[in-house]
Scaffold this motif. Structure first.
Motif, PDB file in Angstrom:
ATOM      1  N   ALA A 179       0.831  -1.202   0.000  1.00 55.01           N
ATOM      2  CA  ALA A 179       0.000   0.000   0.000  1.00 55.01           C
ATOM      3  C   ALA A 179       0.870   1.258   0.000  1.00 55.01           C
ATOM      4  O   ALA A 179       1.910   1.317   0.654  1.00 55.01           O
ATOM      5  CB  ALA A 179      -0.914  -0.002   1.216  1.00 55.01           C
ATOM      6  N   ILE A 180       0.424   2.246  -0.754  1.00 56.66           N
ATOM      7  CA  ILE A 180       1.110   3.540  -0.797  1.00 56.66           C
ATOM      8  C   ILE A 180       0.201   4.545  -0.103  1.00 56.66           C
ATOM      9  O   ILE A 180      -0.780   5.021  -0.682  1.00 56.66           O
ATOM     10  CB  ILE A 180       1.401   3.964  -2.249  1.00 56.66           C
ATOM     11  CG1 ILE A 180       2.199   2.880  -2.976  1.00 56.66           C
ATOM     12  CG2 ILE A 180       2.161   5.291  -2.279  1.00 56.66           C
ATOM     13  CD1 ILE A 180       2.423   3.169  -4.443  1.00 56.66           C
ATOM     14  N   LEU A 186       7.052   5.944  -1.006  1.00 55.00           N
ATOM     15  CA  LEU A 186       7.415   5.926  -2.423  1.00 55.00           C
ATOM     16  C   LEU A 186       8.803   5.345  -2.719  1.00 55.00           C
ATOM     17  O   LEU A 186       8.967   4.605  -3.701  1.00 55.00           O
ATOM     18  CB  LEU A 186       7.315   7.351  -3.002  1.00 55.00           C
ATOM     19  CG  LEU A 186       5.897   7.931  -3.027  1.00 55.00           C
ATOM     20  CD1 LEU A 186       5.925   9.373  -3.524  1.00 55.00           C
ATOM     21  CD2 LEU A 186       4.981   7.087  -3.909  1.00 55.00           C
ATOM     22  N   PRO A 187       9.844   5.653  -1.943  1.00 52.83           N
ATOM     23  CA  PRO A 187      11.171   5.111  -2.285  1.00 52.83           C
ATOM     24  C   PRO A 187      11.247   3.588  -2.274  1.00 52.83           C
ATOM     25  O   PRO A 187      12.148   3.005  -2.876  1.00 52.83           O
ATOM     26  CB  PRO A 187      12.087   5.720  -1.212  1.00 52.83           C
ATOM     27  CG  PRO A 187      11.388   6.970  -0.795  1.00 52.83           C
ATOM     28  CD  PRO A 187       9.929   6.624  -0.832  1.00 52.83           C
ATOM     29  N   GLY A 188      10.318   2.937  -1.612  1.00 56.14           N
ATOM     30  CA  GLY A 188      10.352   1.488  -1.549  1.00 56.14           C
ATOM     31  C   GLY A 188       9.748   0.792  -2.750  1.00 56.14           C
ATOM     32  O   GLY A 188       9.685  -0.443  -2.775  1.00 56.14           O
ATOM     33  N   ALA A 213      15.192  10.264  -2.382  1.00 54.95           N
ATOM     34  CA  ALA A 213      15.539   8.861  -2.113  1.00 54.95           C
ATOM     35  C   ALA A 213      15.092   7.916  -3.220  1.00 54.95           C
ATOM     36  O   ALA A 213      15.348   6.716  -3.151  1.00 54.95           O
ATOM     37  CB  ALA A 213      14.926   8.421  -0.784  1.00 54.95           C
ATOM     38  N   ILE A 214      14.422   8.451  -4.260  1.00 53.22           N
ATOM     39  CA  ILE A 214      13.938   7.606  -5.357  1.00 53.22           C
ATOM     40  C   ILE A 214      15.058   7.362  -6.357  1.00 53.22           C
ATOM     41  O   ILE A 214      15.714   8.300  -6.823  1.00 53.22           O
ATOM     42  CB  ILE A 214      12.735   8.264  -6.055  1.00 53.22           C
ATOM     43  CG1 ILE A 214      11.526   8.291  -5.120  1.00 53.22           C
ATOM     44  CG2 ILE A 214      12.388   7.520  -7.349  1.00 53.22           C
ATOM     45  CD1 ILE A 214      10.349   9.051  -5.683  1.00 53.22           C
ATOM     46  N   HIS A 215      15.267   6.088  -6.715  1.00 55.49           N
ATOM     47  CA  HIS A 215      16.269   5.707  -7.707  1.00 55.49           C
ATOM     48  C   HIS A 215      15.590   4.779  -8.713  1.00 55.49           C
ATOM     49  O   HIS A 215      15.283   3.626  -8.396  1.00 55.49           O
ATOM     50  CB  HIS A 215      17.453   5.007  -7.048  1.00 55.49           C
ATOM     51  CG  HIS A 215      18.166   5.862  -6.049  1.00 55.49           C
ATOM     52  ND1 HIS A 215      18.982   6.904  -6.409  1.00 55.49           N
ATOM     53  CD2 HIS A 215      18.146   5.840  -4.684  1.00 55.49           C
ATOM     54  CE1 HIS A 215      19.464   7.492  -5.318  1.00 55.49           C
ATOM     55  NE2 HIS A 215      18.964   6.866  -4.268  1.00 55.49           N
ATOM     56  N   PRO A 216      15.314   5.261  -9.924  1.00 55.25           N
ATOM     57  CA  PRO A 216      14.590   4.441 -10.902  1.00 55.25           C
ATOM     58  C   PRO A 216      15.358   3.185 -11.286  1.00 55.25           C
ATOM     59  O   PRO A 216      16.568   3.224 -11.497  1.00 55.25           O
ATOM     60  CB  PRO A 216      14.457   5.377 -12.110  1.00 55.25           C
ATOM     61  CG  PRO A 216      14.724   6.740 -11.598  1.00 55.25           C
ATOM     62  CD  PRO A 216      15.653   6.589 -10.449  1.00 55.25           C
ATOM     63  N   GLN A 217      14.629   2.102 -11.367  1.00 48.81           N
ATOM     64  CA  GLN A 217      15.239   0.864 -11.854  1.00 48.81           C
ATOM     65  C   GLN A 217      15.268   0.852 -13.373  1.00 48.81           C
ATOM     66  O   GLN A 217      16.199   0.320 -13.981  1.00 48.81           O
ATOM     67  CB  GLN A 217      14.460  -0.347 -11.348  1.00 48.81           C
ATOM     68  CG  GLN A 217      15.084  -1.679 -11.765  1.00 48.81           C
ATOM     69  CD  GLN A 217      14.334  -2.868 -11.195  1.00 48.81           C
ATOM     70  OE1 GLN A 217      13.254  -2.715 -10.631  1.00 48.81           O
ATOM     71  NE2 GLN A 217      14.914  -4.051 -11.326  1.00 48.81           N
TER      72      GLN A 217
END
Length: 301
Positions: A179-180, A186-188, A213-217
């Motif tokens: 769940a968001i 979001l970073p997870g 903290a967001i790092h796109p895959q």
């Protein structure tokens, strides 16, 4: 200079702007051997070399750089004269090239071209919808839609429209993922973003605004391909609302918490902005953007 032909300046300008003989010839509608002869004739008439022929393309010499300034002045005078003649006979015809970001050109402008073409049968539209900036001084386009107001050059710009972006994911992704509930979650999650060194404008660098903290895959160079990756379940992405609403299988995520606003600017060159055909397309774009209302927003702004 009895052998000087003023028409050869068009050949000179075409090559100076793109640096490639074959590309310049295509733009002029002639074969490259004819273009090469025109350049040689111009250099012979002037008694100087205008280009250094290199494996990477044609580079202007010092004399070529000096001629470029005068050639562009002559071109500007010719364009002004053409505008006056067109205005006198009340004709709207010819070709207008519009350079736009890919999402705006594909999902907003392209579906509306039928109205313009039906109303102006003598007008030809070249729509170049690519993730890039367009140089109007090099005549890459007659009108350009940009994401920032240009600071230099003989350009005229006005804001076309503000638009909003938000977070989106495929319905299947949100059903399977944790769940968001807030931006802290979001970073997870998996993310789709841009290839950073291929960003054509810093205005597209959205993710640090959402969370550092967001790092796109998955990193993808254009927004339309990002859209399809998100639809396939690759993860979350920041998408324009006017683009995402075309896909009912997408779900807005945290729409109240994450709201990014950008603008599209309509840009024209000083030499061509008053040409009747350019002015007509400019006015059409302005009317369409104004009539779109909330289409550029998830809700009213």
């Amino acid at each position: 200079m009895p052998d000087f032909d003023w028409n050869d300046l068009r050949a000179f300008l075409a090559v100076a702007r793109v640096g490639r003989l074959t590309i310049a010839a295509q733009r002029m509608g002639i074969d490259h051997s004819t273009l090469s002869r025109r350049l040689s004739a111009l250099e012979g008439a002037l008694g100087t070399r205008l280009f250094d022929r290199r494996p990477s393309g044609f580079a202007l010499t010092n004399d070529g750089e000096r001629l470029l300034v005068d050639a562009e002045r002559m071109e500007s005078m010719a364009i002004t004269l053409r505008a006056r003649l067109d205005a006198d006979v009340h004709q709207v015809g010819g070709t207008v090239r519009v350079g736009t970001p890919e999402a705006f050109g594909t999902y907003f402008l392209a579906p509306r071209l039928a109205e313009l073409c039906a109303a102006q049968p003598g007008l030809e539209i070249e729509l170049v919808a690519n993730p890039r900036s367009f140089s109007l001084s090099k005549r890459e386009a007659d009108l350009a839609i940009g994401m920032t107001r240009p600071e230099t050059g003989r350009l005229f710009a006005r804001k076309l429209v503000d638009y909003a972006l938000g977070l989106y994911a495929a319905r299947g992704y949100t059903e399977l993922a944790d769940a968001i509930r807030s931006t802290d979650d979001l970073p997870g999650h998996r993310w789709v973003g841009y290839v950073e060194d291929l960003l054509w404008t810093s205005e597209l660098n959205y993710l640090p605004q959402v969370s550092p903290a967001i790092h796109p895959q998955a990193r993808i160079s254009n927004v339309i391909t990002q859209l399809e990756a998100v639809r396939g379940g690759a993860g979350l992405a920041v998408l324009p609302h006017f683009l995402a609403r075309t896909c009912p299988d997408l779900v807005a995520v945290l729409p109240e918490a994450v709201r990014i606003v950008r603008a599209y600017w309509l840009v024209a060159h000083a030499d061509t902005r008053d040409l009747p055909r350019v002015r007509l397309v400019s006015d059409f774009l302005t009317r369409q953007a104004e009539a779109a209302g909330d289409a550029f927003w998830l809700k009213g702004p």
